[in-house]
Every structure is written in C-alpha cells, then in structure tokens.
Write a protein that holds these residues in place. Structure first.
Motif, PDB file in Angstrom:
ATOM      1  N   LEU A  28       0.840  -1.194   0.000  1.00 26.36           N
ATOM      2  CA  LEU A  28       0.000   0.000   0.000  1.00 26.36           C
ATOM      3  C   LEU A  28       0.877   1.246   0.000  1.00 26.36           C
ATOM      4  N   PRO A  29       0.611   2.220  -0.862  1.00 24.41           N
ATOM      5  CA  PRO A  29       1.444   3.421  -0.899  1.00 24.41           C
ATOM      6  C   PRO A  29       1.236   4.290   0.337  1.00 24.41           C
ATOM      7  N   PHE A  30       2.314   4.942   0.754  1.00 24.95           N
ATOM      8  CA  PHE A  30       2.200   5.880   1.878  1.00 24.95           C
ATOM      9  C   PHE A  30       1.444   7.112   1.407  1.00 24.95           C
ATOM     10  N   SER A  31       0.433   7.519   2.179  1.00 30.56           N
ATOM     11  CA  SER A  31      -0.389   8.669   1.813  1.00 30.56           C
ATOM     12  C   SER A  31       0.044   9.884   2.618  1.00 30.56           C
ATOM     13  N   ALA A  32       0.698  10.833   1.947  1.00 26.11           N
ATOM     14  CA  ALA A  32       1.097  12.063   2.627  1.00 26.11           C
ATOM     15  C   ALA A  32      -0.131  12.846   3.073  1.00 26.11           C
ATOM     16  N   THR A  33      -1.193  12.810   2.284  1.00 29.29           N
ATOM     17  CA  THR A  33      -2.425  13.522   2.641  1.00 29.29           C
ATOM     18  C   THR A  33      -3.018  12.982   3.934  1.00 29.29           C
ATOM     19  N   ASP A  34      -3.056  11.655   4.045  1.00 26.62           N
ATOM     20  CA  ASP A  34      -3.588  11.041   5.264  1.00 26.62           C
ATOM     21  C   ASP A  34      -2.744  11.420   6.474  1.00 26.62           C
ATOM     22  N   ALA A  35      -1.424  11.455   6.296  1.00 25.93           N
ATOM     23  CA  ALA A  35      -0.543  11.814   7.402  1.00 25.93           C
ATOM     24  C   ALA A  35      -0.770  13.258   7.847  1.00 25.93           C
ATOM     25  N   LEU A  36      -0.945  14.148   6.869  1.00 32.07           N
ATOM     26  CA  LEU A  36      -1.204  15.556   7.200  1.00 32.07           C
ATOM     27  C   LEU A  36      -2.546  15.720   7.913  1.00 32.07           C
ATOM     28  N   LEU A  37      -3.570  15.033   7.420  1.00 37.14           N
ATOM     29  CA  LEU A  37      -4.886  15.118   8.048  1.00 37.14           C
ATOM     30  C   LEU A  37      -4.873  14.510   9.441  1.00 37.14           C
ATOM     31  N   ASN A  38      -4.143  13.420   9.600  1.00 36.88           N
ATOM     32  CA  ASN A  38      -4.042  12.777  10.904  1.00 36.88           C
ATOM     33  C   ASN A  38      -3.378  13.711  11.910  1.00 36.88           C
ATOM     34  N   GLY A  39      -2.297  14.364  11.492  1.00 38.64           N
ATOM     35  CA  GLY A  39      -1.623  15.302  12.379  1.00 38.64           C
ATOM     36  C   GLY A  39      -2.498  16.483  12.740  1.00 38.64           C
ATOM     37  N   ALA A  40      -3.184  17.049  11.735  1.00 38.80           N
ATOM     38  CA  ALA A  40      -4.053  18.200  11.987  1.00 38.80           C
ATOM     39  C   ALA A  40      -5.213  17.832  12.906  1.00 38.80           C
ATOM     40  N   SER A  41      -5.806  16.651  12.685  1.00 37.29           N
ATOM     41  CA  SER A  41      -6.930  16.224  13.519  1.00 37.29           C
ATOM     42  C   SER A  41      -6.475  15.970  14.953  1.00 37.29           C
ATOM     43  N   ARG A  42      -5.260  15.454  15.129  1.00 33.74           N
ATOM     44  CA  ARG A  42      -4.766  15.221  16.486  1.00 33.74           C
ATOM     45  C   ARG A  42      -4.618  16.530  17.243  1.00 33.74           C
ATOM     46  N   MET A  43      -4.094  17.570  16.601  1.00 33.16           N
ATOM     47  CA  MET A  43      -3.971  18.867  17.259  1.00 33.16           C
ATOM     48  C   MET A  43      -5.342  19.407  17.633  1.00 33.16           C
ATOM     49  N   ALA A  44      -6.309  19.257  16.721  1.00 28.21           N
ATOM     50  CA  ALA A  44      -7.659  19.739  17.004  1.00 28.21           C
ATOM     51  C   ALA A  44      -8.303  18.955  18.151  1.00 28.21           C
ATOM     52  N   ILE A  45      -8.057  17.646  18.193  1.00 30.17           N
ATOM     53  CA  ILE A  45      -8.629  16.817  19.256  1.00 30.17           C
ATOM     54  C   ILE A  45      -8.052  17.201  20.619  1.00 30.17           C
ATOM     55  N   ILE A  46      -6.789  17.589  20.666  1.00 34.21           N
ATOM     56  CA  ILE A  46      -6.211  18.064  21.929  1.00 34.21           C
ATOM     57  C   ILE A  46      -6.982  19.287  22.427  1.00 34.21           C
ATOM     58  N   ILE A  47      -7.296  20.206  21.515  1.00 32.89           N
ATOM     59  CA  ILE A  47      -8.088  21.377  21.891  1.00 32.89           C
ATOM     60  C   ILE A  47      -9.487  20.948  22.343  1.00 32.89           C
ATOM     61  N   CYS A  48     -10.059  19.956  21.656  1.00 36.73           N
ATOM     62  CA  CYS A  48     -11.383  19.460  22.046  1.00 36.73           C
ATOM     63  C   CYS A  48     -11.367  18.899  23.459  1.00 36.73           C
ATOM     64  N   HIS A  49     -10.259  18.286  23.850  1.00 38.58           N
ATOM     65  CA  HIS A  49     -10.157  17.766  25.215  1.00 38.58           C
ATOM     66  C   HIS A  49     -10.217  18.898  26.240  1.00 38.58           C
ATOM     67  N   ILE A  50      -9.714  20.043  25.882  1.00 38.27           N
ATOM     68  CA  ILE A  50      -9.863  21.200  26.771  1.00 38.27           C
ATOM     69  C   ILE A  50     -11.345  21.545  26.890  1.00 38.27           C
ATOM     70  N   GLY A  51     -12.082  21.450  25.780  1.00 40.62           N
ATOM     71  CA  GLY A  51     -13.519  21.709  25.817  1.00 40.62           C
ATOM     72  C   GLY A  51     -14.257  20.733  26.719  1.00 40.62           C
ATOM     73  N   PHE A  52     -13.941  19.427  26.615  1.00 43.63           N
ATOM     74  CA  PHE A  52     -14.558  18.440  27.500  1.00 43.63           C
ATOM     75  C   PHE A  52     -14.235  18.764  28.960  1.00 43.63           C
ATOM     76  N   THR A  53     -12.998  19.164  29.193  1.00 47.40           N
ATOM     77  CA  THR A  53     -12.581  19.508  30.554  1.00 47.40           C
ATOM     78  C   THR A  53     -13.375  20.686  31.094  1.00 47.40           C
ATOM     79  N   LEU A  54     -13.613  21.685  30.270  1.00 49.79           N
ATOM     80  CA  LEU A  54     -14.362  22.856  30.731  1.00 49.79           C
ATOM     81  C   LEU A  54     -15.799  22.481  31.101  1.00 49.79           C
ATOM     82  N   LEU A  55     -16.388  21.547  30.354  1.00 51.30           N
ATOM     83  CA  LEU A  55     -17.730  21.075  30.704  1.00 51.30           C
ATOM     84  C   LEU A  55     -17.718  20.354  32.049  1.00 51.30           C
TER      85      LEU A  55
END
Length: 252
Positions: free
Chosen positions: A154-181
């Motif tokens: 299977l070829p390595f997908s640079a797009t998937d890697a970029l999206l995975n990294g971006a989503s992880r950063m966003a999810i960290i921020i979302c965890h702050i939101g869960f914490t505030l609730l």
C-alpha cells in the motif's frame, strides 16, 4: 530502508510534530501565560492514565468475544466499544479527580481547568503517537519485512498523514472543551454538563473513527464535528486570555 519522497518525509515530520511537539509547546505556553502550576498538567495526565486500562481492556474483550467473525464487523464493534469506553471513562475520571481538587471546585478558576484539559489531551497524544506514528514509521523505514503482505504494497499517503496530524492537534483542543464542561459540572454542581461531555466525547469518536468504516467517504463528517467543537472550545478559553491581557495592561 524504504525510499520516500520529500513530500512523504515532510508529511511524516508534520504528523510527528503534531503528536509530540504540539502538546509539549501547548503545555509550556498555556501554563506560562495563564500562570498555572505544572501540577495541573500532572492532574490532566492522571485523569487520562486512570482511564487507559479501560480504554485498552474493553475493546480487547469485545474482540475476543467476536472471535473469528467478519473482520469489518470486528473493526466496527471494536470502534464502538472504544468510543463508548473512552467517552464514559475519561469524562468520569475527570469528574472524580476534579471533585477532589479545591481549585477546580471553584467556578472562578477557568485557567486551571484549561491547563488540566491540555494535560489530558496532550498525554493522550504522546501515548497514542507511539502506536500511530512512531511504530508505523519505524516498521516502514527499517523493518518492512515484518509488515503483513496485504499492507506492504500500500502506498504511503502524505495527505492522510497531514490530516491525521491536523486532527490530532484539534482533538487536543477538544479535550480542553470536555474539561471545561466537567469543570463547570463540578464547580457549579450541574450534572447535566457531565452527561453532555460524555455524549459529545462518544459522538466525536463515533463520527471520526467508526462512521468512515461503515460509510466510506464520510470522514468529512467527523472532521467537521471536530472543527465545530474546537471552535467552541477556543471561544470558551477567551475569557481567561482576556483577563490575562487586562491584568498585564493594568500592571503596565
């Protein structure tokens, strides 16, 4: 060693930075700017580590119960089990620990809750990065012979890697939101906010990680949900940042 293009290497570096450098920088910046002790990073770390055995154990038990059933069914069932467990156990862990903290029982300590949320989400990123970033990269670059045959070509997908990294950063921020609730549920004695945090956490996981397996091409739904939740979280963080700016102007 597998040969990769410059684009693929750059995508791998970005993904690694998202899982490791971003949470560490976030800890330093938030703790320093908000004037909060490292103890609250530690508290956030503790809330996630307490949930970890359940997050690992429950999906593992579900997989064992399903045995040699259809692989797609096992993947979906495991994802649902993980989503439910993470949502319930992580938010309950936060709730229990915050009730023991005199600081987080105080409804005026928004900045402490923000830092505790960054500690929780950042620790999750650091640990999950081993499974989803470090080990795959090591296997692909230095030990491709140990990769299953069906995955090796299977070829390595640079797009998937970029999206995975971006989503992880966003999810960290979302965890702050869960914490505030959860912080508001504890400090204001509003149990409905605890339920809301659990439901939103479960829904995020289901949309981001289970729905794309059930409905190919639907990953944008989870991405949109994460962006909305991240935006709401950033808006909730503004009062603490505004008070900090006002205090600095007053000192000046």
């Amino acid at each position: 060693m597998t040969s990769l293009s410059n684009v693929a290497i750059s995508a791998m570096i970005f993904q690694t930075a998202a899982y490791y450098l971003f949470p560490l920088l976030l800890w330093f910046i938030l703790r320093r700017r908000l004037g909060v002790s490292w103890r609250f990073i530690g508290l956030g770390t503790l809330t996630w580590l307490t949930a970890l055995p359940f997050i690992i154990g429950v999906p593992m038990i579900v997989g064992m119960l399903l045995g040699n059933s259809d692989p797609t069914l096992r993947l979906i069932a495991g994802g649902v089990a993980l989503s439910l467990t993470a949502g319930i156990v992580e938010e309950t862990s936060r709730y229990i620990y915050y009730r023991q903290s005199a600081t987080l029982r105080d409804s005026s300590n928004l900045r402490h809750a923000i830092v505790a949320g960054a500690g929780h989400g950042g620790t999750e990123s650091l640990v999950l990065g081993i499974q989803f970033v470090v080990l795959p990269a090591v296997m692909m670059l230095w030990f491709p012979q140990f990769i299953p045959a069906e995955l090796r070509d299977l070829p390595f997908s640079a797009t998937d890697a970029l999206l995975n990294g971006a989503s992880r950063m966003a999810i960290i921020i979302c965890h702050i939101g869960f914490t505030l609730l959860i912080w508001q549920a504890v400090s204001q004695q509003r149990g409905a906010l605890y339920i809301l945090a659990v439901v939103l956490h479960i829904l995020l996981n289901l949309l981001a990680f289970v729905l794309p397996v059930m409905v190919p091409g639907s990953s944008w739904v989870g991405g949109l949900f994460i962006l909305v939740l991240m935006g709401w979280t950033l808006m909730q963080m503004l009062p603490a940042l505004r008070r900090l700016s006002t205090a600095k102007l007053g000192m000046g």
